[in-house]
Scaffold this motif. Structure first.
Motif, PDB file in Angstrom:
ATOM      1  N   SER A 145      -7.767  -0.200  -7.308  1.00 26.81           N
ATOM      2  CA  SER A 145      -8.656  -1.231  -6.747  1.00 26.81           C
ATOM      3  C   SER A 145      -9.854  -1.526  -7.639  1.00 26.81           C
ATOM      4  O   SER A 145     -10.557  -2.514  -7.418  1.00 26.81           O
ATOM      5  CB  SER A 145      -9.147  -0.794  -5.359  1.00 26.81           C
ATOM      6  OG  SER A 145      -9.932   0.389  -5.461  1.00 26.81           O
ATOM      7  N   ALA A 179       0.824  -1.206   0.000  1.00 30.95           N
ATOM      8  CA  ALA A 179       0.000   0.000   0.000  1.00 30.95           C
ATOM      9  C   ALA A 179       0.863   1.264   0.000  1.00 30.95           C
ATOM     10  O   ALA A 179       0.553   2.245  -0.671  1.00 30.95           O
ATOM     11  CB  ALA A 179      -0.932   0.000   1.217  1.00 30.95           C
ATOM     12  N   ASP A 207       0.886   4.441  -2.629  1.00 25.99           N
ATOM     13  CA  ASP A 207       0.789   5.854  -2.243  1.00 25.99           C
ATOM     14  C   ASP A 207       1.923   6.656  -2.864  1.00 25.99           C
ATOM     15  O   ASP A 207       1.716   7.765  -3.362  1.00 25.99           O
ATOM     16  CB  ASP A 207       0.834   5.990  -0.717  1.00 25.99           C
ATOM     17  CG  ASP A 207      -0.447   5.508  -0.049  1.00 25.99           C
ATOM     18  OD1 ASP A 207      -1.426   5.238  -0.770  1.00 25.99           O
ATOM     19  OD2 ASP A 207      -0.458   5.398   1.193  1.00 25.99           O
ATOM     20  N   GLN A 216      -5.677   4.816  -5.083  1.00 25.91           N
ATOM     21  CA  GLN A 216      -6.271   3.588  -4.542  1.00 25.91           C
ATOM     22  C   GLN A 216      -7.572   3.258  -5.255  1.00 25.91           C
ATOM     23  O   GLN A 216      -7.855   2.083  -5.527  1.00 25.91           O
ATOM     24  CB  GLN A 216      -6.528   3.745  -3.033  1.00 25.91           C
ATOM     25  CG  GLN A 216      -5.273   3.785  -2.184  1.00 25.91           C
ATOM     26  CD  GLN A 216      -4.566   2.425  -2.108  1.00 25.91           C
ATOM     27  OE1 GLN A 216      -5.083   1.401  -2.546  1.00 25.91           O
ATOM     28  NE2 GLN A 216      -3.349   2.435  -1.554  1.00 25.91           N
ATOM     29  N   SER A 234       1.308   7.150  -6.481  1.00 27.01           N
ATOM     30  CA  SER A 234       0.267   8.169  -6.666  1.00 27.01           C
ATOM     31  C   SER A 234       0.871   9.562  -6.598  1.00 27.01           C
ATOM     32  O   SER A 234       0.588  10.418  -7.455  1.00 27.01           O
ATOM     33  CB  SER A 234      -0.828   8.018  -5.602  1.00 27.01           C
ATOM     34  OG  SER A 234      -1.472   6.768  -5.704  1.00 27.01           O
TER      35      SER A 234
END
Length: 398
Positions: free
Chosen positions: A294, A272, A276, A290, A279
């Motif tokens: 996802s 995760a 981030d 996310q 991103s």
């Protein structure tokens, strides 16, 4: 015996005279202006309404059919017949020009499903009437409204129907038919649409922002002098600017580039914190990243890759690093081939527009506290919420 027979004959004569009077009154109200006075027709209309209350279904249907083409039909009679059973009211509601929008709105609100469906097919559906139909949540009536090319669908109705389409799958493709649908609607609708609808949205509602860039280019220098201190200006210019990758994030990142971060994730596995970081490097908020990553469809990943200028091999590496299959037994996975087509189809500038709108709308004014826990359907409230806030509430509102 004879008395009973005489009574039956008298009753039949009474019914015969009643039917005759009903037809004659209908004839009078159907007369053109040149053949009768408005006062005569008004009196005949009042008498006709009284008789229709006691008339049978067939007699009411005959009267309604006679009045369909009459533009000056008595309004009280029309309202009464317009709220009747389908065999009486449907043609009248769909075709009569004598109804005004107020009468029709009243029937939509108080009537049954067959009333709403007949009205939705009219040639003169205005914005107030379309709003009433959309508020009814009658799926069949709404579908007929969206398929009615003569109807005017208000922006308020489109907002509401985009929200409804989250739970009513058939509304998405129908909404795409409407000229009233704006990019703000379509790029939110994207998240719960099927594959064909998503592809169409990306083809039709992406834009290059060239006019926005040209008209606002001088504002970037002023914002930089102010150290980007105004959050409203900063968010707005993030949608408009040309450059997608975040140079400031690269300077702070443990990775030398976006491609380096993807290679690390391909080798070390999905994490995760790496998503981030990717991103940030892509110039979007982690919340947006996310949501894109996802999403089961994967079209958003293709948009992201094209927007930040990833070459094809890095797009494939990114896809694989996310645990999504590319090939199976030396044959390409069909879904990846489809997503690769989306990647190839999108121009960089248009992909950036889509990505930046998502980033602006999904992360702007979003707070769990503002969501209505008692209602998953987010009703449009243009005074309380702007487009970005409404979009985030719709996407995250469950």
């Amino acid at each position: 015996m004879a008395d009973g027979l005489n009574q039956q004959v008298e009753t039949q004569q009474d019914f015969r005279s009643r039917r005759m009077l009903l037809r004659r009154l209908t004839d009078v109200v159907a007369l053109p202006d040149s053949a009768s006075s408005s006062q005569d027709r008004a009196i005949a209309g009042d008498l006709l309404l009284e008789m229709l209350i006691d008339a049978d279904e067939n007699e009411r249907a005959v009267c309604a059919k006679r009045l369909v083409g009459m533009s000056q039909a008595p309004r009280r009679v029309l309202r009464y017949l317009g709220q009747d059973v389908a065999s009486v009211s449907s043609q009248l509601l769909e075709e009569s020009a004598a109804f005004d929008q107020s009468d029709l709105v009243s029937i939509v609100v108080s009537g049954a499903a067959h009333h709403r469906r007949a009205i939705a097919a009219r040639k003169d559906v205005g914005s107030c009437l379309s709003d009433a139909i959309s508020q009814s949540r009658d799926t069949e009536a709404i579908a007929r409204l969206l398929m009615n090319d003569k109807a005017i669908v208000s922006e308020l109705s489109i907002d509401r129907l985009v929200s409804l389409s989250r739970n009513i799958e058939r509304l998405g493709p129908l909404l795409l038919r409407r000229p009233e649908l704006r990019p703000a609607h379509a790029l939110v609708l994207f998240w719960w649409s099927d594959q064909a609808t998503r592809r169409l949205i990306l083809q039709r509602f992406s834009a290059e922002r060239s006019v926005l860039i040209d008209m606002c280019s001088d504002i970037f220098a002023h914002a930089a002098k102010d150290n980007w201190s105004d959050p409203v200006v900063r968010k707005g210019l993030q949608v408009i600017e040309r450059r997608q990758r975040n140079r400031a994030a690269i300077e702070k990142s443990p990775f030398s580039s976006l491609e380096d971060a993807i290679a690390h994730m391909l080798k070390s596995g999905y994490q995760a914190k790496t998503i981030d970081e990717i991103s940030y490097l892509c110039g979007i908020k982690p919340m947006t990243g996310q949501k894109i990553i996802s999403d089961e469809g994967g079209e958003g990943i293709a948009v992201l890759a094209k927007a930040v200028g990833l070459k094809r091999q890095y797009f494939k590496a990114f896809w694989a690093a996310l645990g999504r299959p590319i090939s199976r037994k030396d044959a390409p996975v069909e879904h990846f081939e489809y997503v690769l087509e989306i990647y190839e189809m999108m121009a960089v500038a248009k992909a950036q527009t889509v990505l930046r709108y998502w980033n602006w709308s999904l992360s702007s004014a979003y707070s769990p506290e503002v969501l209505d826990d008692n209602n998953n359907e987010v009703e449009a409230d243009t005074e309380k919420y702007g487009p970005a806030s409404r979009a985030s509430r719709l996407v995250f509102g469950r």
